[in-house]
Design a protein around this motif. Structure first.
Motif, PDB file in Angstrom:
ATOM      1  N   GLU A   1      86.336 -21.260  20.111  1.00  0.00           N
ATOM      2  CA  GLU A   1      87.154 -22.479  20.238  1.00  0.00           C
ATOM      3  C   GLU A   1      87.085 -23.004  21.668  1.00  0.00           C
ATOM      4  OE1 GLU A   1      91.211 -22.333  18.912  1.00  0.00           O
ATOM      5  OE2 GLU A   1      90.670 -21.289  17.049  1.00  0.00           O
TER       6      GLU A   1
ATOM      7  N   GLU B   1      88.916 -22.709  11.917  1.00  0.00           N
ATOM      8  CA  GLU B   1      89.888 -23.467  11.138  1.00  0.00           C
ATOM      9  C   GLU B   1      89.265 -24.797  10.728  1.00  0.00           C
ATOM     10  OE1 GLU B   1      93.455 -23.923  13.412  1.00  0.00           O
ATOM     11  OE2 GLU B   1      93.485 -21.810  14.008  1.00  0.00           O
TER      12      GLU B   1
ATOM     13  N   ASP C   1      90.391 -27.806  10.779  1.00  0.00           N
ATOM     14  CA  ASP C   1      90.652 -28.937  11.671  1.00  0.00           C
ATOM     15  C   ASP C   1      90.325 -28.611  13.125  1.00  0.00           C
ATOM     16  OD1 ASP C   1      92.651 -27.094  12.057  1.00  0.00           O
ATOM     17  OD2 ASP C   1      94.275 -28.567  12.169  1.00  0.00           O
ATOM     18  N   ILE C   2      89.370 -27.710  13.346  1.00  0.00           N
ATOM     19  CA  ILE C   2      89.107 -27.210  14.691  1.00  0.00           C
ATOM     20  C   ILE C   2      88.699 -28.327  15.657  1.00  0.00           C
ATOM     21  CG2 ILE C   2      86.707 -26.592  14.127  1.00  0.00           C
ATOM     22  CD1 ILE C   2      89.068 -24.846  16.648  1.00  0.00           C
TER      23      ILE C   2
ATOM     24  N   GLU D   1      89.492 -31.650  15.603  1.00  0.00           N
ATOM     25  CA  GLU D   1      90.655 -32.473  15.974  1.00  0.00           C
ATOM     26  C   GLU D   1      91.607 -31.685  16.877  1.00  0.00           C
ATOM     27  OE1 GLU D   1      93.172 -35.108  16.926  1.00  0.00           O
ATOM     28  OE2 GLU D   1      91.336 -35.664  15.859  1.00  0.00           O
ATOM     29  N   LYS D   2      91.772 -30.411  16.577  1.00  0.00           N
ATOM     30  CA  LYS D   2      92.630 -29.547  17.394  1.00  0.00           C
ATOM     31  C   LYS D   2      92.084 -29.444  18.826  1.00  0.00           C
ATOM     32  CE  LYS D   2      94.214 -24.714  17.335  1.00  0.00           C
ATOM     33  NZ  LYS D   2      94.104 -23.430  16.615  1.00  0.00           N
ATOM     34  N   THR D   3      90.761 -29.360  18.946  1.00  0.00           N
ATOM     35  CA  THR D   3      90.130 -29.247  20.261  1.00  0.00           C
ATOM     36  C   THR D   3      90.240 -30.565  21.027  1.00  0.00           C
ATOM     37  OG1 THR D   3      88.586 -27.637  19.335  1.00  0.00           O
ATOM     38  CG2 THR D   3      88.015 -28.576  21.467  1.00  0.00           C
TER      39      THR D   3
ATOM     40  N   GLN E   1      92.643 -32.674  20.737  1.00  0.00           N
ATOM     41  CA  GLN E   1      94.037 -32.777  21.164  1.00  0.00           C
ATOM     42  C   GLN E   1      94.278 -31.938  22.413  1.00  0.00           C
ATOM     43  OE1 GLN E   1      96.428 -34.934  20.069  1.00  0.00           O
ATOM     44  NE2 GLN E   1      97.436 -34.142  21.912  1.00  0.00           N
ATOM     45  N   LYS E   2      93.644 -30.772  22.459  1.00  0.00           N
ATOM     46  CA  LYS E   2      93.760 -29.911  23.645  1.00  0.00           C
ATOM     47  C   LYS E   2      93.218 -30.644  24.872  1.00  0.00           C
ATOM     48  CE  LYS E   2      93.362 -25.632  22.723  1.00  0.00           C
ATOM     49  NZ  LYS E   2      92.818 -24.332  22.287  1.00  0.00           N
TER      50      LYS E   2
ATOM     51  N   ASN F   1      95.538 -33.162  26.379  1.00  0.00           N
ATOM     52  CA  ASN F   1      96.658 -32.585  27.130  1.00  0.00           C
ATOM     53  C   ASN F   1      96.311 -32.293  28.584  1.00  0.00           C
ATOM     54  OD1 ASN F   1      98.258 -32.640  24.846  1.00  0.00           O
ATOM     55  ND2 ASN F   1      97.800 -30.541  24.239  1.00  0.00           N
TER      56      ASN F   1
END
Length: 313
Positions: free
Chosen positions: A196, A247, A249-250, A252-254, A256-257, A260
């Motif tokens: 990830e 996962e 949604d990996i 989209e999750k990445t 979003q990270k 941030n």
């Protein structure tokens, strides 16, 4: 009675090593822990640390951190219970060679480098000690010799079992990080999380260097953001070919990270590339994936295009 960490060596005191090593040195300086911390650094950065300590600037405050010893020679320190390896990927082999005679059978080596084959590279040359597959999340860099600037969320270390010693008890290492106030997460199998991080750092390293823009500016540009997302998808394809269970949604999750992170953040690879450094981590983010793509017969056109353009310059 559980084992205790008494000697810690932070090998490489740049952005990552300076942040985590600085936090350890500052915590130890309060006098509550019978622990020695050693910094392996070089050049003007080492001179400044020896003269005035390491200055760690964070969003939560400024700290002056004094290691017990700061040196460029690992022979000058006792055998550590824990090594934090915080060098660049191109220095890994030389680093492993230099510590190979400064380890016990249960010295823990925690490699906080970019890349997903770091454990395998270490084990090629080092057959003793405990090597915990790991990675770190932190936005920090050397601002001036002797000064580390960290921005955004507090740093986190992710780590897990050495595949060679699956029954080893790491409880005391987790306790150590908690005592030092360092965010950490343990996984029996850390590889999905390391991948990830690799998705994240590969896409942003390539695209910030390629575009000359910060992370925030890359994500604010529709075309660059689309290319970034496609690089992430290509890394996922390679990871799945290597049996990494992501996962759904990996990507989209990445993304979003990445959102941030502070808008003006530059990646370490981008800073090295813009300085014209001949030594950089490009092969970790481009060359390695292109080789794996050929090995598994997987097309990764965006990575190939972006990496090719970077190397052509």
């Amino acid at each position: 009675m559980s084992k205790k960490i008494k000697n810690v060596c932070v090998y490489g005191v740049g952005g990552v090593g300076g942040y985590f090593g600085g936090k350890i040195a500052y915590e130890i300086s309060k006098g509550k822990h019978a622990i020695q911390v050693y910094f392996i650094a070089r050049g003007e950065h080492l001179k400044a640390i020896r003269k005035q300590g390491l200055h760690l600037l964070t969003d939560k405050g400024e700290f002056v951190c004094y290691p017990n010893v700061a040196t460029d020679k690992v022979e000058q320190i006792p055998i550590p219970d824990l090594y934090l390896l915080c060098v660049k990927g191109y220095d890994l082999d030389n680093t492993v060679a230099s510590i190979s005679k400064k380890i016990h059978h249960d010295t823990i080596i925690l490699p906080l480098l970019n890349g997903v084959d770091i454990y395998e590279r270490i084990r090629t040359n080092l057959h003793q000690a405990i090597v915990s597959p790991a990675c770190a999340y932190v936005s920090s860099s050397i601002e001036n010799p002797g000064t580390i600037r960290q921005k955004g969320p507090e740093g986190q270390i992710v780590f897990g079992k050495d595949p060679k010693y699956v029954d080893y008890n790491y409880t005391y290492l987790i306790e150590f990080f908690n005592e030092m106030g360092i965010g950490n997460t343990w996984y029996d199998n850390p590889y999905p999380v390391i991948w990830e991080k690799y998705i994240f750092i590969t896409a942003l390293s390539l695209m910030t260097a390629y575009s000359g823009k910060t992370i925030g500016k890359v994500l604010a540009d529709d075309k660059l953001k689309s290319m970034t997302e496609n690089i992430m998808k290509e890394v996922v394809l390679i990871g799945r070919a290597k049996n990494i269970d992501f996962e759904q949604d990996i990507v989209e999750k990445t993304l979003q990270k990445a959102r941030n992170f502070p808008y003006e953040t530059k990646t370490s690879f981008q800073r090295d590339y813009e300085k014209g450094n001949a030594r950089h981590e490009g092969d970790i983010f481009g060359g390695t994936l292109i080789r794996w793509g050929k090995e598994y017969n997987i097309s990764i056109p965006i990575i190939t295009e972006v990496y090719g353009a970077l190397m052509a310059r």
